[in-house]
Design a protein around this motif. Structure first.
Motif, mmCIF file in Angstrom:
data_model
loop_
_atom_site.group_PDB
_atom_site.id
_atom_site.type_symbol
_atom_site.label_atom_id
_atom_site.label_comp_id
_atom_site.label_asym_id
_atom_site.label_seq_id
_atom_site.Cartn_x
_atom_site.Cartn_y
_atom_site.Cartn_z
ATOM 1 N N VAL A 1 0.827 -1.070 0.016
ATOM 2 C CA VAL A 1 0.128 -0.116 -0.119
ATOM 3 C C VAL A 1 0.862 1.222 -0.056
ATOM 4 O O VAL A 1 1.966 1.258 0.773
ATOM 5 C CB VAL A 1 -0.947 -0.025 1.269
ATOM 6 C CG1 VAL A 1 -1.813 1.248 1.374
ATOM 7 C CG2 VAL A 1 -1.863 -1.044 1.277
ATOM 8 N N HIS A 2 0.655 2.184 -1.029
ATOM 9 C CA HIS A 2 1.133 3.246 -1.088
ATOM 10 C C HIS A 2 0.397 4.408 -0.323
ATOM 11 O O HIS A 2 -0.970 4.541 -0.627
ATOM 12 C CB HIS A 2 1.619 3.913 -2.393
ATOM 13 C CG HIS A 2 2.293 4.994 -2.479
ATOM 14 N ND1 HIS A 2 2.219 6.171 -3.449
ATOM 15 C CD2 HIS A 2 3.269 5.830 -1.605
ATOM 16 C CE1 HIS A 2 2.876 7.074 -3.072
ATOM 17 N NE2 HIS A 2 3.738 6.918 -2.138
ATOM 18 N N MET A 3 0.799 5.209 0.693
ATOM 19 C CA MET A 3 0.018 6.297 1.507
ATOM 20 C C MET A 3 0.345 7.520 1.385
ATOM 21 O O MET A 3 1.683 7.678 1.458
ATOM 22 C CB MET A 3 0.114 5.588 2.917
ATOM 23 C CG MET A 3 -1.127 6.459 3.859
ATOM 24 S SD MET A 3 -0.846 5.881 5.745
ATOM 25 C CE MET A 3 -1.882 6.697 6.251
ATOM 26 N N MET A 4 -0.318 8.465 0.987
ATOM 27 C CA MET A 4 0.036 9.765 0.951
ATOM 28 C C MET A 4 -0.980 10.595 1.446
ATOM 29 O O MET A 4 -2.301 10.061 1.711
ATOM 30 C CB MET A 4 -0.107 10.524 -0.595
ATOM 31 C CG MET A 4 1.004 9.743 -1.587
ATOM 32 S SD MET A 4 0.877 10.354 -3.124
ATOM 33 C CE MET A 4 1.600 12.263 -3.041
ATOM 34 N N GLY A 5 -0.601 11.704 2.586
ATOM 35 C CA GLY A 5 -1.584 12.422 3.062
ATOM 36 C C GLY A 5 -1.013 13.369 3.713
ATOM 37 O O GLY A 5 0.213 13.808 3.751
ATOM 38 N N GLU A 6 -1.859 14.224 4.697
ATOM 39 C CA GLU A 6 -1.256 15.506 5.355
ATOM 40 C C GLU A 6 -2.112 15.628 6.576
ATOM 41 O O GLU A 6 -3.540 15.453 6.620
ATOM 42 C CB GLU A 6 -1.117 16.701 4.328
ATOM 43 C CG GLU A 6 -2.487 17.084 3.880
ATOM 44 C CD GLU A 6 -2.033 18.333 3.042
ATOM 45 O OE1 GLU A 6 -3.146 19.260 3.007
ATOM 46 O OE2 GLU A 6 -1.221 18.424 2.365
ATOM 47 N N PRO A 7 -1.673 16.500 7.530
ATOM 48 C CA PRO A 7 -2.627 16.989 8.812
ATOM 49 C C PRO A 7 -3.324 17.929 8.163
ATOM 50 O O PRO A 7 -3.196 18.734 7.551
ATOM 51 C CB PRO A 7 -1.441 17.503 9.680
ATOM 52 C CG PRO A 7 -0.306 17.937 8.804
ATOM 53 C CD PRO A 7 -0.138 17.239 7.673
ATOM 54 N N VAL A 8 -4.606 17.841 8.879
ATOM 55 C CA VAL A 8 -5.663 19.020 8.753
ATOM 56 C C VAL A 8 -5.696 20.029 10.137
ATOM 57 O O VAL A 8 -5.872 19.440 10.964
ATOM 58 C CB VAL A 8 -6.890 18.331 8.288
ATOM 59 C CG1 VAL A 8 -7.981 19.635 8.218
ATOM 60 C CG2 VAL A 8 -7.101 17.491 7.256
ATOM 61 N N ASP B 1 -7.173 27.383 15.451
ATOM 62 C CA ASP B 1 -6.006 27.768 16.266
ATOM 63 C C ASP B 1 -4.610 27.389 15.537
ATOM 64 O O ASP B 1 -3.841 27.219 16.216
ATOM 65 C CB ASP B 1 -6.301 27.334 17.523
ATOM 66 C CG ASP B 1 -6.313 25.789 17.622
ATOM 67 O OD1 ASP B 1 -6.316 25.177 16.582
ATOM 68 O OD2 ASP B 1 -6.313 25.473 18.812
ATOM 69 N N GLY B 2 -4.689 26.817 14.314
ATOM 70 C CA GLY B 2 -3.292 26.315 14.120
ATOM 71 C C GLY B 2 -2.960 24.774 14.505
ATOM 72 O O GLY B 2 -1.870 24.228 13.799
ATOM 73 N N SER B 3 -3.843 24.170 15.383
ATOM 74 C CA SER B 3 -3.311 22.696 15.850
ATOM 75 C C SER B 3 -4.158 21.638 14.870
ATOM 76 O O SER B 3 -4.745 22.049 14.007
ATOM 77 C CB SER B 3 -3.853 22.691 17.315
ATOM 78 O OG SER B 3 -5.408 22.601 17.280
ATOM 79 N N THR B 4 -3.331 20.551 15.016
ATOM 80 C CA THR B 4 -3.842 19.311 14.196
ATOM 81 C C THR B 4 -5.136 18.974 14.856
ATOM 82 O O THR B 4 -5.132 18.499 16.048
ATOM 83 C CB THR B 4 -2.613 18.407 14.089
ATOM 84 O OG1 THR B 4 -1.331 19.115 13.565
ATOM 85 C CG2 THR B 4 -3.079 17.378 13.151
ATOM 86 N N VAL B 5 -6.004 18.724 13.885
ATOM 87 C CA VAL B 5 -7.256 18.126 14.361
ATOM 88 C C VAL B 5 -7.703 17.109 13.659
ATOM 89 O O VAL B 5 -8.355 16.171 14.307
ATOM 90 C CB VAL B 5 -8.725 19.352 14.201
ATOM 91 C CG1 VAL B 5 -8.404 20.539 14.888
ATOM 92 C CG2 VAL B 5 -8.713 19.410 12.579
ATOM 93 N N SER B 6 -6.979 16.640 12.416
ATOM 94 C CA SER B 6 -7.057 15.331 12.158
ATOM 95 C C SER B 6 -5.932 15.071 11.117
ATOM 96 O O SER B 6 -5.186 15.834 10.609
ATOM 97 C CB SER B 6 -8.743 15.327 11.260
ATOM 98 O OG SER B 6 -8.648 15.891 10.119
ATOM 99 N N MET B 7 -6.273 13.945 10.319
ATOM 100 C CA MET B 7 -5.034 13.281 9.541
ATOM 101 C C MET B 7 -5.920 12.548 8.401
ATOM 102 O O MET B 7 -6.639 11.928 8.401
ATOM 103 C CB MET B 7 -4.125 12.410 9.908
ATOM 104 C CG MET B 7 -2.901 12.159 9.158
ATOM 105 S SD MET B 7 -1.976 11.088 9.521
ATOM 106 C CE MET B 7 -2.603 9.512 9.354
ATOM 107 N N TRP B 8 -5.587 13.296 6.995
ATOM 108 C CA TRP B 8 -6.201 12.630 5.978
ATOM 109 C C TRP B 8 -5.236 11.605 4.951
ATOM 110 O O TRP B 8 -4.175 12.261 5.126
ATOM 111 C CB TRP B 8 -7.068 13.464 5.075
ATOM 112 C CG TRP B 8 -6.241 14.513 4.318
ATOM 113 C CD1 TRP B 8 -5.715 15.645 4.557
ATOM 114 C CD2 TRP B 8 -5.820 14.342 2.943
ATOM 115 N NE1 TRP B 8 -4.880 16.171 3.803
ATOM 116 C CE2 TRP B 8 -4.865 15.487 2.702
ATOM 117 C CE3 TRP B 8 -5.946 13.098 2.056
ATOM 118 C CZ2 TRP B 8 -4.455 15.522 1.475
ATOM 119 C CZ3 TRP B 8 -5.265 13.222 0.948
ATOM 120 C CH2 TRP B 8 -4.358 14.469 0.562
ATOM 121 N N ALA B 9 -5.765 10.768 4.392
ATOM 122 C CA ALA B 9 -4.779 10.222 3.426
ATOM 123 C C ALA B 9 -5.594 9.505 2.371
ATOM 124 O O ALA B 9 -6.480 9.073 2.326
ATOM 125 C CB ALA B 9 -4.054 9.124 4.392
#
Length: 476
Positions: free
Chosen positions: A185-192, A196-204
């Protein structure tokens, strides 16, 4: 899946349906062209270079399949995650005519909410990981449980870098499905980010690249096999060339016999290598002064190419010289060579012509074993000598070889050659080309001049076989 966009930037607008359709059409047209070329390269798989080319075509086809499926998903939109209900959600049916393992189900998406610890998967991701769509999506803490043990540190590092340092995810890992099959599996994503600029979720986006990686491995393996095959060919060529150089008389310039002063024969020879193959054949030529003052002239060759053939050629040539020095007549000599080949561990076929020239009487006693007869040039014309009986060496046990005798004159020229001299021609056609050189041979001053003429005529590019020529001109 929620919009994978950071709080400080807006989402890009998706391309229009018509433009995606145009890309799909172009991708499918290109895949059709690749498939057409691939079909034309079918072979029995014996040639490493053809296997490597075939693997590259397969890899390109897989990549174009991937592109087609990605564009189709871009056009149709993501497959929705299964809705929560008492009844198991229906799995979207695979289109009719789609083969098992189709690339149409190899791209899925997911989002992991760090505030609620909830996970949202698309239906395609369930298919990729072999999970029941009725079950819950795996959280980030649970995801490593389906990853191959040695790949878990890689996944952990990618997720940590994304959530702690805000780095995009771009990497691969292998998963083990419930049926114990393994997928890459090849996974690509980034934080959302939140307001307030904090990370609330991660998508991929997760892509099943198992078939693609399998094709790439095939390309690498066939390429490595091709390189090993080429190195082996180069080694065999070097060994065979060294064997030839060790046993054949030198061909650069005239052949000088040590005790004939002035020489009764002006001798010159040449080996013409094949230009369409790196392997060396088993052709030879030889001129040897015998203890009784006579001269041995011989040419011959074994079928096949490579080190084993060159090694057998050196054995055969050594036997020819030994028996000739012992006074064996040409016919009996060939009979003993035939017996020698018949007794070898690896049977082989060969042809040869052997001559003994007596300078006192200018007589040539000769015999042949399935070989082109010598050509005699006299007074500006040429003819083929009438050949005595003789079958190929190694063809049958107990073969008997006849002998013929011809009286030569001063300035006569004798040409001995192996098969394949006239590349692409044989029999009367090849002999005709050689006899047509009679005027040029008549004008030549030395045997070496005649050899140069032969090299100019027959030594160009495109030669399929090795060949040897030996020219003897009567001087007195």
């Amino acid at each position: 899946m929620p919009s994978p966009v950071s709080a400080d930037r807006s989402a890009a607008q998706p391309p229009g349906r018509g433009s995606v359709e145009a890309l799909i059409t172009q991708a499918r047209r290109l895949k059709g062209d690749v498939d057409a070329v691939r079909r034309d390269t079918r072979s029995d798989g014996a040639d490493p270079e053809e296997r490597w080319q075939r693997a590259l075509y397969d890899l390109a086809s897989h990549q174009l399949d991937d592109l087609d499926s990605h564009l189709a998903q871009l056009r149709d939109g993501p497959d929705p995650a299964p809705a929560e209900s008492a009844d198991p959600p229906a799995v979207r049916p695979v289109p009719v005519g789609t083969p098992p393992g189709s690339l149409l189900s190899r791209v899925g998406s997911a989002e992991w909410n760090l505030l609620t610890d909830e996970a949202t998967w698309s239906g395609e991701l369930y298919r990729i990981l072999g999970r029941d769509p009725a079950g819950p999506a795996l959280t980030l803490d649970e995801l490593p449980s389906v990853v191959l043990e040695e790949d878990r540190p890689r996944l952990t590092a990618m997720v940590t870098d994304c959530l702690v340092d805000g780095r995009p995810i771009d990497g691969e890992f292998r998963v083990v499905r419930p049926d114990d099959s393994e997928r890459t599996v090849h996974m690509m994503g980034e934080p959302v980010l939140g307001a307030d600029g904090s990370t609330v979720s991660m998508w991929a986006v997760l892509r099943d690249v198992s078939e693609l990686r399998r094709s790439q491995r095939t390309v690498r393996e066939t390429r490595d096999s091709l390189q090993r095959h080429r190195r082996q060919e180069q080694t065999e060529h070097r060994i065979a060339a060294e064997l030839q150089e060790a046993v054949l008389p030198p061909w650069r310039g005239s052949l000088r016999l040590p005790h004939h002063e002035p020489p009764a024969l002006d001798l010159a020879a040449h080996h013409l290598p094949a230009t369409t193959s790196t392997l060396i054949g088993g052709d030879w030529y030889d001129a040897l002064e015998l203890s009784d003052g006579q001269t041995l002239l011989s040419v011959g060759g074994l079928t096949g190419q490579g080190v084993a053939v060159a090694s057998n050629m050196t054995m055969l040539l050594g036997a020819v010289r030994g028996m000739a020095l012992a006074g064996t007549a040409p016919g009996q000599l060939l009979a003993m060579l035939n017996q020698l080949l018949d007794a070898t561990v690896q049977p082989a076929l060969g042809s040869a012509v052997c001559c003994r020239y007596r300078p006192e009487t200018r007589t040539l006693l000769w015999a042949q074993a399935g070989h082109p007869a010598p050509l005699l040039y006299r007074d500006g014309t040429g003819r083929r000598l009438n050949a005595p009986d003789g079958v190929l060496l190694g063809a049958t046990s107990g073969a008997v070889y006849g002998q013929a005798e011809v009286t030569l004159r001063p300035d006569d020229l004798l040409l001995l050659h192996t098969d394949g001299l006239a590349s692409g021609q044989s029999g009367s056609a090849a002999v005709g080309r050689l006899l047509d050189l009679a005027p040029r041979f008549g004008a030549a001053r030395t045997a070496q001049d005649c050899v140069r003429t032969l090299v100019e005529e027959f030594g160009g590019a495109g030669r399929e076989d090795d060949a040897c020529v030996l020219v003897a001109k009567v001087t007195s």
